[in-house]
Design a protein around this motif. Structure first.
Motif, PDB file in Angstrom:
ATOM      1  N   LEU A 283       0.831  -1.203   0.000  1.00  0.00           N
ATOM      2  CA  LEU A 283       0.000   0.000   0.000  1.00  0.00           C
ATOM      3  C   LEU A 283       0.868   1.256   0.000  1.00  0.00           C
ATOM      4  O   LEU A 283       0.650   2.185  -0.784  1.00  0.00           O
ATOM      5  CB  LEU A 283      -0.907  -0.021   1.236  1.00  0.00           C
ATOM      6  N   VAL A 284       1.877   1.262   0.892  1.00  0.00           N
ATOM      7  CA  VAL A 284       2.707   2.458   1.012  1.00  0.00           C
ATOM      8  C   VAL A 284       3.470   2.702  -0.285  1.00  0.00           C
ATOM      9  O   VAL A 284       3.550   3.822  -0.775  1.00  0.00           O
ATOM     10  CB  VAL A 284       3.686   2.319   2.194  1.00  0.00           C
ATOM     11  N   VAL A 289       4.473   5.737  -5.164  1.00  0.00           N
ATOM     12  CA  VAL A 289       4.643   5.837  -6.618  1.00  0.00           C
ATOM     13  C   VAL A 289       3.603   6.787  -7.197  1.00  0.00           C
ATOM     14  O   VAL A 289       3.910   7.626  -8.055  1.00  0.00           O
ATOM     15  CB  VAL A 289       4.548   4.438  -7.254  1.00  0.00           C
ATOM     16  N   ILE A 290       2.368   6.679  -6.697  1.00  0.00           N
ATOM     17  CA  ILE A 290       1.344   7.628  -7.158  1.00  0.00           C
ATOM     18  C   ILE A 290       1.810   9.046  -6.863  1.00  0.00           C
ATOM     19  O   ILE A 290       1.708   9.942  -7.709  1.00  0.00           O
ATOM     20  CB  ILE A 290      -0.004   7.345  -6.461  1.00  0.00           C
ATOM     21  N   GLY A 318       7.539  11.170  -2.271  1.00  0.00           N
ATOM     22  CA  GLY A 318       7.198   9.835  -2.755  1.00  0.00           C
ATOM     23  C   GLY A 318       8.444   8.973  -2.869  1.00  0.00           C
ATOM     24  O   GLY A 318       8.460   7.810  -2.445  1.00  0.00           O
ATOM     25  N   PHE A 319       9.515   9.554  -3.421  1.00  0.00           N
ATOM     26  CA  PHE A 319      10.780   8.815  -3.525  1.00  0.00           C
ATOM     27  C   PHE A 319      11.279   8.390  -2.146  1.00  0.00           C
ATOM     28  O   PHE A 319      11.709   7.260  -1.939  1.00  0.00           O
ATOM     29  CB  PHE A 319      11.843   9.692  -4.195  1.00  0.00           C
ATOM     30  N   ILE A 320      11.218   9.349  -1.201  1.00  0.00           N
ATOM     31  CA  ILE A 320      11.750   9.031   0.131  1.00  0.00           C
ATOM     32  C   ILE A 320      10.951   7.898   0.764  1.00  0.00           C
ATOM     33  O   ILE A 320      11.510   6.931   1.288  1.00  0.00           O
ATOM     34  CB  ILE A 320      11.732  10.283   1.030  1.00  0.00           C
ATOM     35  N   ALA A 321       9.612   8.009   0.695  1.00  0.00           N
ATOM     36  CA  ALA A 321       8.789   6.965   1.303  1.00  0.00           C
ATOM     37  C   ALA A 321       9.037   5.619   0.629  1.00  0.00           C
ATOM     38  O   ALA A 321       9.090   4.575   1.286  1.00  0.00           O
ATOM     39  CB  ALA A 321       7.316   7.347   1.203  1.00  0.00           C
ATOM     40  N   MET A 322       9.198   5.660  -0.681  1.00  0.00           N
ATOM     41  CA  MET A 322       9.471   4.406  -1.391  1.00  0.00           C
ATOM     42  C   MET A 322      10.792   3.817  -0.903  1.00  0.00           C
ATOM     43  O   MET A 322      10.895   2.613  -0.658  1.00  0.00           O
ATOM     44  CB  MET A 322       9.535   4.677  -2.895  1.00  0.00           C
ATOM     45  N   GLY A 323      11.790   4.683  -0.718  1.00  0.00           N
ATOM     46  CA  GLY A 323      13.081   4.201  -0.242  1.00  0.00           C
ATOM     47  C   GLY A 323      12.983   3.592   1.142  1.00  0.00           C
ATOM     48  O   GLY A 323      13.583   2.554   1.430  1.00  0.00           O
ATOM     49  N   VAL A 324      12.196   4.236   2.012  1.00  0.00           N
ATOM     50  CA  VAL A 324      12.067   3.726   3.373  1.00  0.00           C
ATOM     51  C   VAL A 324      11.411   2.351   3.367  1.00  0.00           C
ATOM     52  O   VAL A 324      11.832   1.437   4.076  1.00  0.00           O
ATOM     53  CB  VAL A 324      11.252   4.712   4.236  1.00  0.00           C
ATOM     54  N   PHE A 325      10.388   2.195   2.541  1.00  0.00           N
ATOM     55  CA  PHE A 325       9.625   0.953   2.594  1.00  0.00           C
ATOM     56  C   PHE A 325      10.090  -0.101   1.594  1.00  0.00           C
ATOM     57  O   PHE A 325       9.498  -1.160   1.512  1.00  0.00           O
ATOM     58  CB  PHE A 325       8.134   1.241   2.413  1.00  0.00           C
ATOM     59  N   ALA A 326      11.152   0.225   0.838  1.00  0.00           N
ATOM     60  CA  ALA A 326      11.649  -0.798  -0.089  1.00  0.00           C
ATOM     61  C   ALA A 326      12.360  -1.908   0.675  1.00  0.00           C
ATOM     62  O   ALA A 326      12.586  -2.988   0.130  1.00  0.00           O
ATOM     63  CB  ALA A 326      12.587  -0.176  -1.112  1.00  0.00           C
ATOM     64  N   MET A 327      12.708  -1.642   1.937  1.00  0.00           N
ATOM     65  CA  MET A 327      13.256  -2.668   2.825  1.00  0.00           C
ATOM     66  C   MET A 327      14.614  -3.197   2.410  1.00  0.00           C
ATOM     67  O   MET A 327      14.973  -4.315   2.744  1.00  0.00           O
ATOM     68  CB  MET A 327      12.306  -3.878   2.954  1.00  0.00           C
TER      69      MET A 327
END
Lengths: 514, 514
Positions: A283-284, A289-290, A318-327
């Motif tokens: 979801l995150v 990405v959206i 969005g990039f930062i959140a994606m980086g955090v949750f890419a694990m």
């Protein structure tokens, strides 16, 4: 030496001193603020020099009992992630003070409601709280700073902003308060369900095991952070606030305050609720990405410079959140570096845009044109800031954006997300370069011809930002050295690492400029 | 042969009550025999000294242990009672300081508004010095109410508390018709609710054969929860009590009365009466009807939710500052009810009681402070209560507006103010009792409530001052003391709450005696 509490006490005391300066003596108030912020920067630099990346996870720790009845401690401490964010805050504040020298008087159409010295006192109060929020290792203390931080920013927007300032200030406060209150429920839930009678973050790690409970608590924290960061669809307050805030306040708002959201995701969501984090990751990532694509597209369509910058930030968050949750460690380190670099790049953009707007008296792109022929240095700084926003290789933002994307590609589950996100890079070139073209390219328009060049003070504002962005673009290693161990530890505490085989990792990291 | 045993009274334990009532009676004597010009000079020290004396006696009581029911079990001088007494006495002292200000009360209440008689009374500088003994009687009733350990004493206390207040409400110097209307409404509705209370008492007597709380609690173990008479009695008794705290749907009197009453009296009602009423409500529901928990809990859940929402939502539409504060008081009564239903085992009850006691102190003091500020913003017709008149107050009187903003932020529950920790304590207790839906509604209501508090701040700081705006009365020494005390308490309780929390938890340690 209690570094962190000193770092907080100096600006707090400075704020009181600035507020006590007689109203007529505005220059003294400004000079005092600048001096205090430089002292904080120096202290932060000395502290950072003593930080040992290979040492304990949390360093410079201080723990005092604050409200024993509720198990609340005044507990401070930093790991690499918090350290670099504190450094970011400490570096941005003097720059913002210098840039805001004449700003607190307000604009002709919206004169300020409060005295000049109050603005500078508020900046220092905010600085104390920003340092506090990153340094807090007690969940409750973090929450206190998280919420209390809103009040100075609220007054900075509401008293010194543009024509729509009171609407923007109220929207900002109510959005953040709603998120904060949901987080309060989760904070209470964490305390009650963990049953450990303490709010110390280190003690609470692993305290909640039930996956269902974790999910609810995760949501409480995450929504607050997603409003703060902000992620689509919780973002609508940011363009209003950033457009109405004076440029200096906008820098602190987008550059530092919003980082609390992404920092909170890394520190609290992942570490306290690992199972829920795994559950909600799709979801995150989708939201992120959206946000990347949506923010970029909407930014292209903006007619107001400050709103445009605000939307580019939504894309970057969005990039930062994606980086955090890419694990993956690479993505996490990239996201942390992104937080820092974005602070500098967006700070440069907002400030140089502020200089333009102050000269021309308009936020609308259509009122500009041909600036580069009239004021080459100003236009050059603007071009540099735009390129930093585009993440051109050689600049700091490139390193972080690239690392985030590489890290996300490493986690094969989110290959599609990473591919789509990559288009954000392309879009960023459109929104930034087109902005520059419309503002600075072409023949000088009527209102632009009389614009003045950057003065000495303004050059001193831009110089350190440009230097930092260049330096970190060429040589990001010192920051990675500090960030990497911390991110690795965070992900291992969360037990969610999806790192690929080491061989591949080394190859990739070499590619990332290490 | 009928032998009448003389009742045993532990005079030492009920000494605070005796001092206050004694001073009240003495005040009546002063009113009858002292010459007019001397009366205020006698009343002021008499009133303040008796309240201070009662406070000292209460503190002395608190150091004595153990606490038990006094006066043949009719009055319970236990931990919570002593804490509530202390709170009420402090609030009464500050309210009396406000009341002592000239200009709030009508010169001759019997003169028709607008008549020649009224003119005469004004030129003769007549004053109703009866307000002092009336206040003392009301305070005495407030002290007795939460300490009563049987329903009849409680009813007596209710009337002793209410009757002087009905009268005081009608004594406003300005807008007298509104004031008299408020008094009339308060009296009629109050009498109605008293009737309900008495009816409930009668029904419960029918069930238990006694009006003592201990006896009723014992009887509950015999009759079980399905007795119609018992449920009807509980319901009607509850109506009487909920009316006093202004819980929805019995809240209709609050805005009218708060608006019409002289502002210092409003301050006393909004703080002291609320504290006393909650003390009484807790004792009735926790002690006498504790065994019926499963029957009243769902109802109070509903009442709490309704009260919070009604208070928070209707406050948004208000245009009068006193009416807005009245609705805010309704919302806060709802938050407090969340604590009342957060019952469970003894440990849980202690936690809830601690939270409630702390909340009452925090809210009571901030309320008196807020109303004290209201008395200072005046125009030609007395206090300028219309919200539009408050526009731009931050420019005109920055300090006063700043202090008022502080109270509003405390009401809104922003961290580092007393209101936040009060809310936290209550929500945490409710969380401990697994009342999560209630907590969620409470935070949503808090967010809604934050909107109208913030709106006033926007009005004061971000709006242009009205051309013919109100003047700021130069505060008298007593009013300044009240405002300063309240502001200091609001900050101190928000930053260093431990001492008061500790006191509250010691008070809550033994819970209520039976």
């Amino acid at each position: 030496m209690p570094w962190l509490s000193t770092l907080m006490a100096v600006p707090a005391v400075g704020a009181v001193a600035v507020a006590a300066v007689p109203k007529r003596n505005e220059t003294l108030a400004k000079q005092l603020t600048f001096a205090v912020s430089l002292v904080v920067l120096a202290l932060a630099a000395v502290m950072a020099a003593q930080f040992n990346p290979g040492g304990d996870r949390l360093q410079f720790t201080e723990t005092y009992s604050w409200i024993p009845s509720f198990g609340i401690h005044f507990a401070l401490g930093v790991d690499g992630v918090a350290l670099v964010l504190i450094l970011l805050s400490a570096l941005l504040v003097p720059i913002v003070v210098l840039a805001s020298w004449n700003e607190a008087a307000g604009t002709p159409e919206a004169p300020a409601k409060r005295s000049v010295k109050t603005y500078f006192a508020l900046i220092l109060v905010l600085e104390a709280m920003m340092i506090g929020v990153f340094a807090a290792t007690d969940v409750f203390l973090f929450y206190v700073f998280f919420e209390a931080m809103l009040i100075p920013m609220y007054f900075m927007i509401g008293s010194y902003g543009g024509a729509q300032r009171s609407y923007a200030a109220v929207k900002f406060l109510l959005y953040s308060l709603l998120g904060g209150l949901l987080m309060l429920v989760a904070v209470i839930g964490l305390y009650v369900i963990a049953g450990k009678n303490t709010f110390l973050h280190t003690e609470l790690i692993g305290a909640i095991t039930d996956p269902g409970v974790q999910r609810w608590l995760f949501l409480g924290f995450f929504i607050a952070f997603a409003i703060k960061a902000p992620l689509v669809p919780f973002h609508t307050w940011l363009p209003d606030s950033a457009a109405q805030a004076p440029a200096g306040a906008a820098v602190l708002l987008v550059g530092v305050l919003d980082k609390v959201g992404t920092y909170g995701m890394l520190r609290f969501c992942l570490e306290l609720f690992p199972d829920a984090s795994r559950f909600f990751t799709p979801l995150v990532i989708t939201l992120a990405v959206i946000g990347i694509i949506y923010g970029a597209i909407v930014a292209i369509g903006q007619t107001d410079i400050k709103r445009l910058i605000a939307y580019t930030s939504i894309s970057h968050f969005g990039f930062i959140a994606m980086g955090v949750f890419a694990m993956t460690t690479t993505a996490g380190a990239g996201a942390t570096l992104y937080m820092v670099n974005h602070g500098f790049a967006t700070g440069a953009l907002f400030l140089v845009a502020g200089f333009l707007i102050q000269r021309r008296g308009s936020q609308y792109i259509s009122d500009y044109g041909g600036v580069q022929k009239v004021t080459p240095v100003l236009a050059g700084s603007f071009l540099f800031a735009c390129l930093a926003g585009t993440a051109v290789p050689g600049l700091a933002t490139f390193v972080s954006e690239f690392t985030v994307l590489i890290g996300t590609f490493q986690n094969r589950t989110y290959l599609v997300a990473a591919v789509i996100a990559t288009f954000g890079v392309v879009l960023s070139a459109i929104y930034m370069l087109w902005l520059y073209q419309r503002v600075a390219g072409g023949p000088p328009s009527e209102g632009v011809k009389s614009l003045g060049e950057l003065n000495g003070r303004e050059k001193w504002v831009m110089a350190p930002l440009i230097a930092v962005i260049l330096a970190l673009g060429v040589y990001p290693k010192p920051l990675f050295d500090v960030i990497n161990p911390s991110v690795t530890q965070t992900l291992s505490i969360a037990g969610v690492t999806q790192d690929p085989e080491p061989t591949l990792n080394v190859a990739v990291q070499r590619g990332a400029g290490q | 042969m009928n032998q009448i045993e003389p009742p045993v009274i532990e005079y030492a334990q009920v000494a605070p009550l005796l001092v206050v009532f004694g001073a009240a009676v003495l005040g009546v004597v002063v009113e009858a025999f002292a010459p007019r010009y001397l009366r205020k000079a006698i009343h002021m020290p008499l009133t303040l000294l008796s309240l201070a004396g009662a406070f000292v006696l209460t503190v002395w009581q608190a150091t004595q242990s153990p606490h038990n029911a006094a006066a043949m079990g009719a009055i319970a001088v236990d931990g919570p009672t002593l804490f509530v007494w202390g709170t009420i006495l402090v609030l009464a002292v500050v309210s009396v300081l406000l009341i002592s200000d000239e200009d709030h009360f009508v010169g001759q209440a019997s003169a028709l508004p607008g008549s020649a008689e009224e003119e005469e009374s004004i030129t003769a500088r007549a004053a109703h010095t009866e307000v002092y003994p009336l206040v003392l009687f009301a305070v005495g009733g407030m002290l007795l109410f939460p300490a009563s350990n049987d329903l009849l004493i409680m009813f007596v206390a209710l009337e002793v508390m209410s009757l002087p207040l009905y009268l005081l409400c009608g004594l406003a110097r300005r807008r007298r018709l509104l004031s008299q209307e408020a008094a009339m409404k308060y009296f009629l509705l109050g009498a109605f609710s008293s009737a309900f209370f008495l009816f409930g008492t009668a029904l419960l007597y029918g069930v238990a054969g006694t009006v003592e709380f201990r006896g009723i609690a014992e009887a509950l173990t015999r009759v079980g929860g399905m007795d119609t008479l018992l449920l009807a009695g509980t319901a009607t008794l509850g109506v009487g009590l909920l009316f006093k705290i202004g819980a929805a749907p019995f809240q209709a009197w609050k805005p009218d009365v708060y608006q019409g009453a002289p502002t210092p009296v409003t301050a006393l009602m909004a703080s002291g009466t609320l504290v006393a009423a909650f003390g009484g409500l807790l004792r009735v529901f926790w002690v006498a009807l504790g065994g019926l928990e499963w029957d009243w809990k769902p109802v109070l859940w509903g009442v709490a939710i309704l009260t919070m929402l009604v208070g928070a939502i209707l406050a948004i539409t208000q245009t009068d500052i006193k009416r807005m504060l009245a609705y805010s008081s309704i919302a806060h009564a709802g938050f407090l009810l969340v604590g009342v239903v957060a019952v469970g085992d003894a440990e849980q009850n202690r936690e809830a009681l601690t939270g409630l006691l702390f909340y009452l102190v925090a809210y009571g003091i901030a309320t008196v402070g807020a109303f004290a500020v209201v008395t200072l913003v005046r125009d030609a017709g007395g206090e300028a209560n219309h919200l539009s008149r408050w526009a731009g107050l931050g420019k005109r009187a920055p300090l006063l507006a700043g202090v008022f903003a502080l109270f509003l932020l405390a009401f809104a529950g922003i961290p580092l103010t007393s209101g936040f920790l009060g809310k936290y304590a209550i929500f945490a207790a409710a969380g401990g009792a697994d009342a999560w839906p209630l907590v969620i509604v409470a935070v949503i209501a808090s967010a809604v409530a934050a909107f109208f508090y913030v709106r006033v701040i926007v009005l004061m700081f971000f709006s242009d001052p009205a051309a013919d705006g109100p003047t700021i009365a130069v505060p008298t020494v007593s009013t300044s003391i009240v405002v300063a005390l309240a502001a200091a308490a609001t900050v101190v309780l928000g930053v260093i709450p431990e001492p008061v929390l500790n006191l509250a938890s010691i008070a809550a340690e033994s819970l209520f005696v039976r």
